[in-house]
Design an enzyme around this catalytic site. Structure first.
Site, PDB file in Angstrom:
ATOM      1  N   TYR A  55      -8.545  -7.669  42.767  1.00  0.00           N
ATOM      2  CA  TYR A  55      -6.994  -7.422  42.340  1.00  0.00           C
ATOM      3  C   TYR A  55      -6.420  -7.348  43.451  1.00  0.00           C
ATOM      4  CZ  TYR A  55      -9.534  -5.077  38.396  1.00  0.00           C
ATOM      5  OH  TYR A  55      -9.848  -5.163  37.098  1.00  0.00           O
TER       6      TYR A  55
ATOM      7  N   ASN B  61      -4.597  -9.701  29.854  1.00  0.00           N
ATOM      8  CA  ASN B  61      -3.974 -11.119  29.649  1.00  0.00           C
ATOM      9  C   ASN B  61      -4.541 -12.040  28.499  1.00  0.00           C
ATOM     10  OD1 ASN B  61      -5.650 -13.691  29.824  1.00  0.00           O
ATOM     11  ND2 ASN B  61      -7.254 -13.891  30.423  1.00  0.00           N
TER      12      ASN B  61
ATOM     13  N   CYS C  95     -10.555 -13.456  33.687  1.00  0.00           N
ATOM     14  CA  CYS C  95     -10.029 -11.996  34.440  1.00  0.00           C
ATOM     15  C   CYS C  95     -11.492 -11.338  34.751  1.00  0.00           C
ATOM     16  CB  CYS C  95      -8.957 -11.354  33.957  1.00  0.00           C
ATOM     17  SG  CYS C  95      -9.255 -11.022  31.935  1.00  0.00           S
ATOM     18  N   HIS C  96     -12.125 -11.898  34.089  1.00  0.00           N
ATOM     19  CA  HIS C  96     -13.341 -10.900  34.213  1.00  0.00           C
ATOM     20  C   HIS C  96     -14.114 -11.309  35.551  1.00  0.00           C
ATOM     21  CE1 HIS C  96     -14.476 -14.498  33.241  1.00  0.00           C
ATOM     22  NE2 HIS C  96     -16.232 -14.467  33.457  1.00  0.00           N
TER      23      HIS C  96
ATOM     24  N   GLU D 204     -23.024 -15.224  34.826  1.00  0.00           N
ATOM     25  CA  GLU D 204     -22.314 -16.144  35.875  1.00  0.00           C
ATOM     26  C   GLU D 204     -23.435 -15.318  37.044  1.00  0.00           C
ATOM     27  OE1 GLU D 204     -17.857 -16.480  36.374  1.00  0.00           O
ATOM     28  OE2 GLU D 204     -17.867 -16.546  33.898  1.00  0.00           O
TER      29      GLU D 204
END
Lengths: 201, 163
Positions: free
Chosen positions: A139, A162, A170-171, A197
């Site tokens: 962040y 978002n 944003c993850h 991912e």
């Protein structure tokens, strides 16, 4: 009520317009430029997603937990009340998301409309959009890139709001210690996307 | 003041009533086109609405404008001809159930609209007044006058077929 009034009530009328008539409304409305916000719901491994686009691009991706009706009401208030279910406009978004969930896509190419956010929030989203597949920032990192390293909480709020999660990833933003932080679609989904991912937390 | 809901919500909620209204008012053959015209006109005007009250009545009012357009176009088509219009020929196959509606469609526009909204779709008088853009007593009068004309017509028809 007399016979005539009874007869009038007893007349059979169709309960719904035919599907092709309704489809014709959507098609003609699109062609005449009357659809300010087009939306569609699509299946995903995280449940049914709501996708909404202006003529500029994808403006909203919403999770079931966001409440699709509430999201549509919000779009009607903030963008335009001309909101219509018109899936054709969301076709590219649907396809790219499908490919992403199936592991065949790492980057989104579809046009976005981020007009729902402005100022610092917008810069936070821009910074987040630049994080690549499988990478993570904190962040504090995105706050710094957005121009104010100390505004960590504001950055968190911007990411929580978002409008296009998954597509603006944003993850991929975590806490400094490696903790998950929060997520607009619920932590379960953040974990799922990171797992997709290659990261397990 | 309530914010305008998404247009799709308004359409989903009222499309059945609007379609029934148009089917009764212009006949099944023209109802689909008329329904599309109504939706597009509504969508065009929607962002200019100042509040979300009486959305159903508002849709009926637009539908009624489109119904009048259809009736006027028909009159223009029928004018040059010397032949009498063939009643009941417009919707073969559905003629049996729409016989009464064919009588309704011959009423003056305001009476037709009032009779369909009140007697077919059960619209409350307060809403009827908004849809017809008149007072509640005027709406009641239009319903009454329409029904009276229909009764006279039915009476004439019955006596003429009895002889």
């Amino acid at each position: 009520m007399d016979d005539l009034e009874r007869d009038l009530k007893a007349q059979t009328l169709p309960s719904e317009p035919p599907q092709e008539t309704l489809a014709g409304v959507t098609e003609r409305a699109e062609r005449e430029g009357l659809v300010d916000v087009a939306y569609a719901t699509v299946d995903s491994p995280m449940g049914e997603l709501l996708l909404a686009a202006t003529p500029t691009g994808l403006a909203r991706v919403a999770y079931p937990v966001n409440g699709h009706d509430a999201v549509l009401a919000d779009l009607a208030r903030r963008l335009s009340p001309r909101v219509l279910e018109a899936p054709a406009r969301l076709e590219q978004a649907r396809r790219e998301l499908d490919e992403y969930f199936e592991g065949r896509r790492q980057e989104f190419e579809l046009p976005l409309d981020l007009s729902l956010t402005r100022g610092f929030s917008r810069r936070v989203l821009d910074a987040t959009a630049a994080i690549g597949f499988g990478e993570q920032l904190t962040y504090r990192d995105v706050a710094r890139v957005a121009g104010s390293e100390r505004a960590v909480r504001a950055a968190g709020n911007a990411l929580g709001a978002n409008p296009v999660p998954v597509v603006v990833p944003c993850h991929r933003v975590l806490r400094s210690g490696g903790g998950l932080g929060g997520y607009t679609g619920g932590l379960e989904n953040k974990r799922f996307l990171l797992g997709l991912e290659g990261l397990t937390i | 003041m309530t914010a305008l809901p998404p247009f799709q919500t308004v359409l989903d909620e009222h499309r059945g009533d609007v379609y029934r209204y148009l089917t009764a008012s212009v006949g099944p053959a023209d109802a689909d086109d008329c329904f599309q015209e109504t939706c597009l006109a509504a969508l065009r005007a929607y962002p200019r609405l100042r509040h979300a009250d009486h959305l159903r009545a508002w849709l009926f009012r637009i539908a009624e404008h489109k119904a009048v357009d259809v009736h006027r176009a028909r009159m223009r088509r029928e004018l040059p001809s010397d032949e009498l219009p063939e009643r009941g020929a417009e919707d073969p196959g559905r003629a049996g159930q729409s016989g009464l509606f064919e009588e309704v469609r011959l009423l003056p526009h305001k009476q037709r609209a009032a009779v369909v909204l009140r007697c077919v779709l059960d619209t409350p008088y307060s809403e009827l007044a908004h849809a017809l853009d008149c007072s509640e007593p005027a709406a009641r009068r239009s319903v009454h006058e329409g029904l009276t004309k229909l009764r006279e017509g039915a009476h004439r028809w019955m006596t003429s077929s009895a002889t």
